[in-house]
Scaffold this motif. Structure first.
Motif: not given
Lengths: 309, 362
Positions: A278, A281-282, A284-285
């Motif tokens: 997780t 990914g955060l 990257i987001f």
């Protein structure tokens, strides 16, 4: 108020906003200042700018900011949950600190973004301006080529290229750059077509300037605002593609702390240790969102056509 | 206005003139299609044959004797001039011969035919969801520009542009499958249902939802639905982000036109002005946008299918990549590229057919 006007800052502001600039430098800086004032009124765009600045600072000072070595393994501390003492975002399957890896990963992301941003738009600008300026069969051939590259889904083309070249971060960057230039060529050509028959171009040509000089010195600058907007908006896509290649094992290789690769290794522990996949990914987001917000804001300020909408 | 006058001054019985123009347009389209396909093949040929250091060595290995090496080189046709190699490559591709997959030991085209329905099913449902959510969202945002609703729709869309699709898929699995148990997990069916499907349901389309519905096997249908809803939802989010953004900008354009004011002055209810008059006029560009987003989903499916173990074209390509099965990778790439080109072309043709202005301009 009058005290502010007499202070150095006040005088600078007055100099910048003077209605009758006395030098070319003053006029240019004044323009830039007004653009900045318009840009800074958009809170979302400022948020985007803040995110990008934070990313740059994080990449620059990674060794100072990261609490641990991103590669240091400690099997006694593996898969610790977030908010463990000393490991705010937890640890991965080798006991490496996830926060430190994300901070160091910013360097990789920024390198990819920077390398793509200095190669693809330059190539696209060259193709687009030459195509639009000369027209005729040059235009037909170059635009046909651009269309063929545009007809390819980008990720698939990058995948095939990396598959042939061999996995690795250099090849991933090359593949992304090779697939990223066609939209810039399109944008640059469209801008070139609008200025090509302008009087000022005719004047320079009559003055005896060469084609190369006209294209580089007088056509390219007119294409820059549109291309810059496009680059900023595209960077989010570049980050996502790079992460996707990393996720598939075709981009950065272990043990590099590339964010997509980190998600891929966290996938094995998804249901029991959710944080491993997780957290990167955060990251990257947030960074992609930053580029998208910044690009949107830049478009509103720099592109007069979209401002009316 | 000028386009209207030209169509009305044309004698209505001038069919031969129209047919001639139609034929000319069709020919131009065919030439364009052919050159684009040739370009596609040139790129994959270049990637597959020219870029690798030595394809022969990759097959025979480092220890092969000189004779073995030469024999393999000859068998691959690599001792012939590059242009001849390319022509053979084009001929093979045109007849659907993409070679044999190392992984499955079957012709690549057969493999692709087997896995493609799974991708088609996923992308179609995702596009339908994306249109059903994206178009209304775009219309609502365009009728209230600058309001909170507009901002929320815009930010939700921007978030879609910023999220890695494979990560969103993993998060979906974590929450809706792992924690809540609302949906089926990876794959197209549960193991038991899969056995039932394999043995009892006749194949018509290869799409489980359609085949099981045709056979009346509602247990399998429900199971398949619970498996497809998450990956389709993830892909639909991306297509919704794109479609709502484009719909908003088309609608803003239409709503500023004079005919909208006229309709309002006539006293038409506002919903009719917005949803019938203005939206009706955006349908033409919207068709292009929907076709493009459909094509993009084919690409997005590569990562999504990997995350959801969805046995479609995307998973086929990634599996081939992992085992250095270049024939399968290139075959898959060509098929996706060709589908991409055809969808683009189809949207272009539809655009011309629906919009009289584009027809007159051509």
């Amino acid at each position: 108020m009058s005290r502010f006007l007499r202070s150095p800052l006040g005088r600078l502001s007055a100099w910048l906003t003077a209605p009758d600039p006395t030098s070319r430098l003053q006029a240019r800086l004044g323009q830039a200042w007004l653009t900045w004032l318009r840009f800074s009124r958009n809170p979302l765009a400022m948020l985007g700018l803040g995110i990008i600045l934070a990313l740059v600072l994080m990449a620059l000072f990674a060794p100072l900011l990261a609490p641990h070595d991103p590669l240091e393994q400690d099997l006694a501390q593996r898969l610790l949950p977030p908010f463990s003492p000393g490991h705010w975002l937890g640890t991965d399957e080798f006991g490496r600190d996830i926060l430190s890896r994300i901070i160091h990963g910013a360097r990789i992301t920024l390198t990819i973004v920077a390398l793509v941003a200095v190669t693809a738009p330059v190539f696209g600008l060259l193709i687009g301006t030459v195509s639009g300026y000369f027209g005729g069969w040059v235009d037909t051939v170059l635009m046909r080529l651009t269309d063929i590259f545009l007809a390819f889904p980008r990720l698939i083309l990058a995948l095939a290229l990396v598959a042939a070249l061999g996995p690795g971060i250099e090849n991933a960057i090359l593949a992304i750059a090779l697939t990223a230039w066609p939209p810039y060529a399109r944008v640059a050509r469209a801008e070139t077509l609008t200025v090509r028959s302008a009087d000022y171009i005719a004047a320079i040509r009559l003055a005896g300037a060469s084609h190369g000089r006209i294209i580089l010195g007088h056509v390219t600058p007119m294409c820059l605002p549109s291309v810059i907007i496009r680059v900023t908006l595209d960077m989010a896509g570049v980050i996502l593609t790079a992460a996707g290649l990393g996720f598939l094992g075709l981009g950065a290789q272990p043990p590099l702390p590339e964010w997509g690769l980190m998600i891929s290794s966290g996938r094995k522990f998804l249901f029991d240790q959710w944080w491993v996949a997780t957290m990167p990914g955060l990251a990257i987001f947030i960074v992609s969102l930053g580029f998208n917000l910044l690009g949107d804001g830049l478009r509103d300020v720099l592109d007069p056509r979209s401002a009316s909408r | 206005m000028s386009s209207n006058t030209t169509t009305t001054t044309l004698p209505p019985d001038d069919i031969s003139h129209r047919l001639w123009r139609l034929a000319r347009d069709a020919l131009r389209l065919l030439v364009m299609l052919a050159t684009t396909f040739l370009g596609l093949l040139a790129i994959t040929f270049f990637i597959g044959r020219v870029v690798p250091i030595d394809p022969v060595l990759a097959i025979v290995g480092e220890r092969a004797t000189q004779e073995q090496y030469e024999a393999a080189r000859h068998a691959l046709g690599l001792d012939r001039p590059l242009i001849v190699q390319f022509l053979i490559y084009v001929k093979d591709a045109a007849t659907g011969n993409f070679g044999t997959s190392l992984l499955t030991a079957k012709p690549v085209l057969d493999d692709i035919g087997r896995v493609f329905p799974a991708t088609l099913e996923l992308a179609t449902i995702a596009t339908v969801l994306g249109v059903l959510l994206g178009v209304p969202a775009g219309v609502i945002a365009a009728t209230r520009p600058g309001t909170l609703v507009d901002q929320i729709i815009r930010i939700v869309g921007l978030m879609g542009y910023s999220m890695p699709v494979f990560w969103l898929g993993l998060m979906g699995l974590l929450i809706f499958y792992g924690e809540l148990g609302w949906v089926g997990g990876p794959g197209r069916l549960d193991t038991f249902q899969e056995m039932m499907f394999e043995s009892e349901v006749p194949r018509h389309t290869g799409m489980i939802l359609i085949d099981s519905a045709l056979a009346g096997a509602w247990d399998i249908f429900r199971n398949a639905l619970s498996h497809i809803v998450l990956p389709a939802g993830v892909l639909a989010y991306y297509s919704m982000a794109y479609i709502s953004r484009m719909t908003r900008s088309f609608m803003m354009n239409e709503l500023s036109q004079e005919y909208v004011t006229t309709a309002r002055v006539k006293g038409l209810p506002e919903w009719r002005v917005v949803w019938v008059h203005a939206l009706g006029n955006t349908l033409v560009p919207l068709v292009t946008v929907i076709a493009l987003s459909y094509a993009n989903l084919l690409e997005g499916s590569v990562l999504t299918e990997t995350v959801f173990a969805w046995p479609g074209l995307g998973l086929y390509i990634t599996n081939a990549l992992m085992s250095a099965d270049m024939a399968a990778v290139m075959g898959g790439t060509i098929i996706v590229g060709a589908a991409f080109i055809l969808l683009n072309m189809a949207s272009d043709i539809l655009y011309r057919l629906i919009d009289p202005r584009a027809r007159a301009a051509a």
